[in-house]
Enzyme design. Structure first.
Site, short mmCIF file in Angstrom:
data_model
loop_
_atom_site.label_atom_id
_atom_site.label_comp_id
_atom_site.label_asym_id
_atom_site.label_seq_id
_atom_site.Cartn_x
_atom_site.Cartn_y
_atom_site.Cartn_z
N ASP A 85 -18.12 0.92 11.46
CA ASP A 85 -16.92 1.71 11.66
C ASP A 85 -16.38 1.53 13.08
O ASP A 85 -17.03 1.90 14.05
CB ASP A 85 -17.29 3.17 11.40
CG ASP A 85 -16.07 4.06 11.39
OD1 ASP A 85 -15.15 3.76 10.61
OD2 ASP A 85 -16.02 5.02 12.16
N THR A 118 -8.58 2.22 11.89
CA THR A 118 -8.80 2.14 13.33
C THR A 118 -8.95 0.70 13.82
O THR A 118 -8.32 0.31 14.80
CB THR A 118 -10.10 2.87 13.72
OG1 THR A 118 -10.44 3.77 12.70
CG2 THR A 118 -9.95 3.56 15.01
N THR A 119 -9.79 -0.03 13.14
CA THR A 119 -10.03 -1.41 13.56
C THR A 119 -8.71 -2.18 13.48
O THR A 119 -8.36 -2.94 14.40
CB THR A 119 -11.09 -2.07 12.65
OG1 THR A 119 -12.17 -1.15 12.50
CG2 THR A 119 -11.61 -3.34 13.23
N ASP A 411 -14.00 8.81 5.95
CA ASP A 411 -12.81 7.94 5.90
C ASP A 411 -12.16 8.04 4.52
O ASP A 411 -10.95 8.23 4.39
CB ASP A 411 -13.19 6.47 6.13
CG ASP A 411 -13.34 6.14 7.61
OD1 ASP A 411 -13.32 7.10 8.42
OD2 ASP A 411 -13.49 4.96 7.95
P1 ADP Z 1 -10.16 -0.23 9.40
O1 ADP Z 1 -10.96 0.46 10.46
O2 ADP Z 1 -8.92 -0.82 9.95
O3 ADP Z 1 -9.95 0.62 8.19
P2 ADP Z 1 -11.98 -1.75 7.74
O4 ADP Z 1 -13.19 -2.47 8.23
O5 ADP Z 1 -12.16 -0.52 6.93
O6 ADP Z 1 -11.05 -1.49 8.98
O7 ADP Z 1 -11.15 -2.82 6.88
C1 ADP Z 1 -9.94 -2.49 6.28
C2 ADP Z 1 -9.29 -3.72 5.71
O8 ADP Z 1 -10.09 -4.29 4.67
C3 ADP Z 1 -7.95 -3.38 5.08
O9 ADP Z 1 -7.01 -4.35 5.44
C4 ADP Z 1 -8.27 -3.42 3.58
O10 ADP Z 1 -7.13 -3.71 2.80
C5 ADP Z 1 -9.28 -4.53 3.52
N1 ADP Z 1 -10.09 -4.47 2.29
C6 ADP Z 1 -10.90 -3.47 1.89
N2 ADP Z 1 -11.48 -3.77 0.70
C7 ADP Z 1 -11.03 -5.00 0.35
C8 ADP Z 1 -11.24 -5.87 -0.77
N3 ADP Z 1 -12.06 -5.53 -1.76
N4 ADP Z 1 -10.61 -7.06 -0.78
C9 ADP Z 1 -9.79 -7.40 0.23
N5 ADP Z 1 -9.54 -6.64 1.30
C10 ADP Z 1 -10.14 -5.46 1.37
MG MG Z 2 -11.41 1.38 6.85
#
Ligand code: ADP
Ligand code: MG
Length: 567
Positions: A85, A118-119, A411
């Site tokens: 996270d 956030t990321t 989240d």
């Molecule tokens: P953040 O802190 O920005 O939420 P995450 O590590 O949770 O970062 O990653 C979020 C990203 O991963 C988003 O762009 C989301 O659309 C993408 N994502 C999540 N699950 C999938 C999936 N199954 N296939 C493709 N992209 C995904």
């Molecule tokens: Mg996320």
């Protein structure tokens, strides 16, 4: 570094060198900053600040997306956290550079307001600054860049809104959203079951208005068992024992009283001089005390309560009577938990015991003390009708694992709640970012001035998200981006990166969806952060105080890194 004094003016006027000079005081150096103060201006300051922001993004870049890797953070006391996270990583890192801290603040704001993305926000912020750096090198003024970024941001929001669809009341969709929010957090296998728990919890507690999840959802982590045993409890779990072993362990059709005060008489302070000389007086004094408490417990029983949660103390005498009346009681329950119990059971928190009536009581199908692990008991209040506060009980192998699951749950709860309220979602997997980039490039061409360059830089920055998703999943990011662009140029704007093969996939069809608000806010936070950094072109830093060791810390402990030099 600019020169801060004026040389003697003998005859001809020296060319002004700007800076902090006071005309007319010939021969006397004028120093307006305290000794030891460091100052850095112009491009140099901007470059260093941009470096700092990029360093923050680099720290979390590899965690982006479902295939992102985890980080292990070890505190100075040796405690370890394993997490994926971004917000948590940044919170735990002891960042000292002021600009890096600004970026961390942005991440925090994103996390507090939306609870996800956030990321994404931090990566886009850093990429915007990287683009700006290139433009500054080409001689584009930061003001022009800031203006271009702002226009691009407004357009990006428009494009996102155009891409979004309304899914209000569609539970299946909400489950997909929870799944997308939780992926990559080590719980993929059970994604669907846990996503359902998240959605059920969010639906139960929301009243179609923004609520504070901390006040309505209690996550109870129980080490041991498998994650698959996790469940939602329509009620609250209190980490307490019942007060007395002879009290019932289990109460069905519970009528619950929540008492704000205590069930004991005030202790006499030492200066209250009560001298009880005769044994008879002592006995009558005790009798008086007993009578008051007996009456209080009688009032509780008469109101119909068979369970009492008390925020303050319950003395021995009251314990005796409560036990006698067959009431299950717990004392010193935290105020937040009292509030949650009220929301879950419909009880009103009572101030004056003697005033309690049947109407103040809450209901639950069952209140039961259960043994958790070896030597811990918890009181489960469950089966509450129309519970506006619920517990989620998580089972898992280790505490660290449970902590990470809890973060993922938070989240997911936030995003689901968001969609319940706004109803709007967009596809994930980098689809919106590619779409924004493609459309912004076209939009940029309508500008004849240098802002065009800034808007293009903005387009490139948003593409860092699909790039990162592909890279972290082990696919060639350039190929992935090119393939995606091609889909989007044909109007297939739901296409993002498939995590199985890196090929473009329709994310809506796959159920990889996210709230519109997460995306809008991530881009907004990123733009705000980057423009804030770009506006700074003068850094004046006071002399740093010597590093003081904290109590209990050895002076040779260098675990706290020194502040990176600012100039
Ligand atoms: P953040 O802190 O920005 O939420 P995450 O590590 O949770 O970062 O990653 C979020 C990203 O991963 C988003 O762009 C989301 O659309 C993408 N994502 C999540 N699950 C999938 C999936 N199954 N296939 C493709 N992209 C995904
Ligand atoms: Mg996320």
């Amino acid at each position: 570094m600019r020169i801060t004094y004026i040389e003697p003016q003998n005859g001809y006027k020296k060319k002004s060198r700007g800076g902090l000079s006071l005309a007319g005081l010939s021969g006397i150096p004028v120093i307006i900053l305290k000794e030891g103060t460091r100052r850095e201006t112009g491009k140099e300051a901007q470059k260093r600040n941009i470096q700092a922001a990029k360093a923050v993004a680099d720290a979390i870049r590899s965690t982006l997306g479902p295939k992102g890797t985890d980080k292990m953070l070890i505190s100075s006391s040796g405690d370890a956290i394993i997490t994926n996270d971004g917000a948590t990583i940044l919170r735990e890192m002891d960042i000292e550079h002021p600009v890096a801290k600004m970026i961390v603040e942005v991440a925090k704001a994103q996390d507090d307001e939306i609870g996800d993305g956030t990321t994404t926000a931090v990566i886009i912020a850093a990429e915007l600054l990287k683009g700006a750096e290139g433009l500054i090198d080409q001689g584009v003024h930061p003001t022009v860049i800031v203006s271009g970024f702002k226009q691009a941001r407004i357009k990006a929001q428009e494009y996102l809104e155009g891409l979004s669809i309304d899914v209000s009341g569609n539970k299946e969709m909400l489950i997909k959203i929870a799944e997308t929010a939780m992926t990559g957090k080590g719980i993929d296998v059970l994604g669907n079951k846990l996503s359902k728990i998240v959605v059920d919890a969010a639906i139960a507690v929301t009243d179609n208005k923004r609520i504070d999840l901390e006040e309505s959802v209690k996550i109870v982590k129980i080490p041991g068992g498998s994650l698959d045993d996790s469940l939602i409890n329509y009620g609250i779990v209190i980490e307490k024992d019942r007060l007395h072993p002879e009290m019932p362990k289990k109460v069905e059709n519970a009528r619950i009283m929540l008492l704000e005060g205590s069930l004991e008489l005030k202790k006499f302070s030492s200066d209250a001089k009560i001298t009880i000389t005769e044994a008879k007086n002592l006995a009558s004094f005790k009798e008086g005390e007993e009578k008051i408490l007996r009456e209080q417990v009688e009032a509780i029983s008469k109101a119909g309560a068979n369970v009492v949660f008390c925020q303050k103390g319950i003395g021995l005498t009251a314990q005796h009577y409560l036990t006698k009346y067959g009431i299950l009681a717990a004392r010193r329950v935290k105020e937040e938990e009292m509030q949650m119990l009220a929301k879950a059971t419909g009880a009103r928190i009572v101030g004056d015991v003697l005033q309690v009536s049947n109407k103040d009581l809450g209901e639950a199908a069952l209140v039961e003390e259960r043994k958790i692990g070896k030597d811990k008991n918890m009181i489960f209040v469950e089966g509450c009708k129309d519970a506006k506060a619920v517990s989620i009980i998580l089972h898992g192998v280790s505490e660290q694992f449970l902590d990470e699951i809890e973060r993922a749950f938070e989240d997911a709860l936030n995003v689901v709640l968001d969609v319940i309220l706004s109803g709007k979602i967009v596809p994930g997997g980098g689809a919106p970012e590619i779409m924004i980039a493609e459309k912004l490039r076209q939009y940029a061409s309508t500008f004849s001035g240098r802002e065009q360059l800034a808007i293009r830089a903005f387009a490139n920055a948003t593409e860092a998200i699909p790039f990162g998703l592909a890279e972290n999943a082990g696919f060639d990011p350039v190929d992935a981006i090119v393939a995606l662009r091609s889909k989007h140029s044909h109007g297939l704007n739901n296409y993002g990166i498939g995590m199985d093969d890196g090929e473009p996939r329709d994310m809506m069809a796959l159920g990889v969806v996210e709230p519109l608000k997460v995306k809008i806010q991530a881009i907004k936070s990123a733009t705000e952060a980057s423009t804030m950094v770009l506006r700074v072109d003068d850094v004046i830093a006071a002399k740093r105080e010597e590093f003081k060791t904290k109590p209990g810390q050895s002076p040779h402990d260098y675990t706290r890194p020194p502040m990176p030099p600012m100039m």
